[in-house]
Each structure stands twice: as C-alpha cells, then as structure tokens.
Design a protein around this motif. Sequence first.
Motif, PDB file in Angstrom:
ATOM      1  N   GLN A  86       0.902  -1.246  -0.050  1.00 29.11           N
ATOM      2  CA  GLN A  86      -0.159   0.220  -0.059  1.00 29.11           C
ATOM      3  C   GLN A  86       0.864   1.240  -0.062  1.00 29.11           C
ATOM      4  N   GLN A  87       1.819   1.293   0.798  1.00 31.09           N
ATOM      5  CA  GLN A  87       2.875   2.415   0.638  1.00 31.09           C
ATOM      6  C   GLN A  87       3.596   2.914  -0.517  1.00 31.09           C
ATOM      7  N   HIS A  88       3.955   1.792  -1.266  1.00 32.13           N
ATOM      8  CA  HIS A  88       5.063   1.840  -2.456  1.00 32.13           C
ATOM      9  C   HIS A  88       4.356   1.443  -3.743  1.00 32.13           C
ATOM     10  N   GLY A  89       3.259   0.844  -3.699  1.00 37.55           N
ATOM     11  CA  GLY A  89       2.585   0.390  -4.877  1.00 37.55           C
ATOM     12  C   GLY A  89       1.673   1.547  -5.482  1.00 37.55           C
ATOM     13  N   CYS A  90       0.848   1.051  -6.533  1.00 41.07           N
ATOM     14  CA  CYS A  90      -0.019   1.875  -7.349  1.00 41.07           C
ATOM     15  C   CYS A  90      -1.194   1.209  -7.804  1.00 41.07           C
ATOM     16  N   CYS A  91      -2.274   1.886  -7.830  1.00 44.40           N
ATOM     17  CA  CYS A  91      -3.377   1.246  -8.539  1.00 44.40           C
ATOM     18  C   CYS A  91      -3.144   0.923 -10.035  1.00 44.40           C
ATOM     19  N   THR A  92      -3.364  -0.392 -10.405  1.00 42.08           N
ATOM     20  CA  THR A  92      -3.076  -0.578 -11.885  1.00 42.08           C
ATOM     21  C   THR A  92      -4.160   0.150 -12.537  1.00 42.08           C
ATOM     22  N   THR A  93      -5.305   0.317 -12.197  1.00 43.51           N
ATOM     23  CA  THR A  93      -6.419   0.999 -13.083  1.00 43.51           C
ATOM     24  C   THR A  93      -5.913   2.488 -13.206  1.00 43.51           C
ATOM     25  N   CYS A  94      -5.438   3.253 -12.172  1.00 40.17           N
ATOM     26  CA  CYS A  94      -4.932   4.527 -12.311  1.00 40.17           C
ATOM     27  C   CYS A  94      -3.878   4.757 -13.165  1.00 40.17           C
ATOM     28  N   VAL A  95      -2.987   3.610 -13.301  1.00 42.61           N
ATOM     29  CA  VAL A  95      -1.857   3.938 -14.031  1.00 42.61           C
ATOM     30  C   VAL A  95      -2.183   3.844 -15.865  1.00 42.61           C
ATOM     31  N   ALA A 100      -4.363  15.978 -15.257  1.00 48.36           N
ATOM     32  CA  ALA A 100      -4.615  17.048 -16.211  1.00 48.36           C
ATOM     33  C   ALA A 100      -3.122  17.541 -16.818  1.00 48.36           C
ATOM     34  N   MET A 101      -1.913  16.997 -16.010  1.00 44.25           N
ATOM     35  CA  MET A 101      -0.846  17.528 -16.625  1.00 44.25           C
ATOM     36  C   MET A 101      -0.144  16.264 -17.630  1.00 44.25           C
ATOM     37  N   GLY A 102      -1.139  15.274 -17.923  1.00 38.86           N
ATOM     38  CA  GLY A 102      -0.617  14.448 -18.933  1.00 38.86           C
ATOM     39  C   GLY A 102       0.360  13.267 -18.284  1.00 38.86           C
ATOM     40  N   LYS A 103       0.424  13.058 -17.146  1.00 40.78           N
ATOM     41  CA  LYS A 103       1.184  12.126 -16.501  1.00 40.78           C
ATOM     42  C   LYS A 103       0.382  11.005 -16.147  1.00 40.78           C
ATOM     43  N   PRO A 104       0.813   9.996 -15.633  1.00 35.58           N
ATOM     44  CA  PRO A 104      -0.020   8.539 -15.259  1.00 35.58           C
ATOM     45  C   PRO A 104      -0.433   9.014 -13.774  1.00 35.58           C
ATOM     46  N   ALA A 105      -1.665   8.821 -13.588  1.00 39.94           N
ATOM     47  CA  ALA A 105      -1.927   8.864 -12.038  1.00 39.94           C
ATOM     48  C   ALA A 105      -1.319   7.864 -11.217  1.00 39.94           C
ATOM     49  N   THR A 106      -1.116   7.841 -10.022  1.00 38.73           N
ATOM     50  CA  THR A 106      -0.442   6.931  -9.153  1.00 38.73           C
ATOM     51  C   THR A 106      -1.140   7.098  -7.709  1.00 38.73           C
ATOM     52  N   ARG A 107      -2.211   6.718  -7.564  1.00 38.71           N
ATOM     53  CA  ARG A 107      -2.730   6.423  -6.319  1.00 38.71           C
ATOM     54  C   ARG A 107      -2.305   5.270  -5.784  1.00 38.71           C
ATOM     55  N   GLU A 108      -2.391   5.315  -4.245  1.00 42.34           N
ATOM     56  CA  GLU A 108      -1.871   3.855  -3.660  1.00 42.34           C
ATOM     57  C   GLU A 108      -2.995   3.036  -3.566  1.00 42.34           C
ATOM     58  N   PRO A 109      -2.627   1.774  -3.689  1.00 41.15           N
ATOM     59  CA  PRO A 109      -3.748   0.689  -3.541  1.00 41.15           C
ATOM     60  C   PRO A 109      -4.158   0.485  -2.240  1.00 41.15           C
TER      61      PRO A 109
END
Length: 227
Positions: A86-95, A100-109
């Motif tokens: 949860q601390q270091h991962g990211c939601c696979t759907t968010c990726v 808005a800045m054109g960067k991949p979203a990286t919300r914690e899972p």
Amino acid sequence: MSANRGILTAGRWPAHRMRTLAVQTTFGSGRRAISLKSLFTPSPPSDMVHGSSGKKQRILVQPHDLFHPLSKSPVKEMREKGALIQQHGCCTTCVTETTAMGKPATREPTFECPDCGYPTHCSPTHWKQDTTHHDELCGHLREANEDEHDLRSGRTLREFEFPSAQLPEIVVNLSSWDSFLYTRSFTNINSNRAMRHVSKVLTYPVTIGSVLHQFSPFVLSSGLTPE
C-alpha cells in the motif's frame, strides 16, 4: 502393585501430592517407579504442536483456513507485506489513466481485492473496472496468498525433510519435477502446494545440478548454450 500400598481414594490426597506420587510396581525381583504426574498434567492446547527441534510451536493458521486478506492476517509478516504494498505500490487502473498534466495517475492501492486478499486498487470502482486483474492475475495472487500463509503457519513442514546422501547405483531422472523427486527418494510431496513449496526452494540449485550431472538431458545441441 503390592497389597500394602492401599487404594488411592478420591479426595484423600492433596493435588500437589498426587502430582508427585510414584506408584511402586513389582516385576519379578525388581521394582520400577511409575510417575503419575502425566495423568494430572493438562494436555497442550490444540493450536500447539511439537516442532522438529522438540520445542512446542503455535499454529497461527490452520490448513483448512489459509486464505486471509493481508491487512487482517494472523501472521505479522503478511500484515507488514500488505502495508508495504500500500505504501509503495500503485493502483493498476490509475496507471492507465492520466492526470491533467498528462502524467500517469499513481494512487496508492488501499483497496484489498476480496478474492485474492492483496491490496491492488485505490477503490472498489477501479477494482471492478480492471478485467485483466480478474481474468489473469487474481487466481495466481490467491494461490500465492495461501502458499505464503502456509509457509508461515507454524506447522511442521514435512516437505523440507530432504533425503540423505544417495546411493551411487541409483540413477536420478531429471526429465521433470515428479521424476526427479521420486527417483531422488523425496517423501511427502503429495499435493500441488507442497510441490510449489519445494520447487520454489530447489529450482536454482537443481537447475545447476541438472546441467552438471553426467546424465543431464541438457547438452549443447539441445537447449543449452555455451553461456
């Protein structure tokens, strides 16, 4: 038992005397003391077993109840593993989405998949949207969840009671895991989970050994390169 020893009647002996009492029995011309302490010693709890070293071990997870969400696992190491993801991962759907800045979203899972127990997505909505996870990954993660809990359950792992030195006249078959374990006299490899435990540990050393073995199926002309 000698007649002059009398009969032990309930209530006539204090508990501390009963625990240390020894009954004299006569066998021929000799006598042997039999301790009654074991008769009054409570049995160990059902979740305690004797390990290979003789010491009692507490069973954290029962064989019929291996699956647990990582955050609610009875095993400390598994809870820590979930927190690390949860601390270091990211939601696979968010990726797959972008900000808005054109960067991949990286919300914690922070949401744990109810089917595999791992924190995989940031919300139930994103979890439902991820068809790849449901179709391809969830089953493997569920299997890994149960295997990791089994390895840390506290039970005696008979799978790792490896055989001793091999007789020189015995030929080992290296064509498959089943053939190798059978001809090498391994025991207790009677389930897919036990096979996964053993092969996970032995894959590297057995691979090296199978290449160096005199009857190795791997030669330069078949599946083996000079590297």
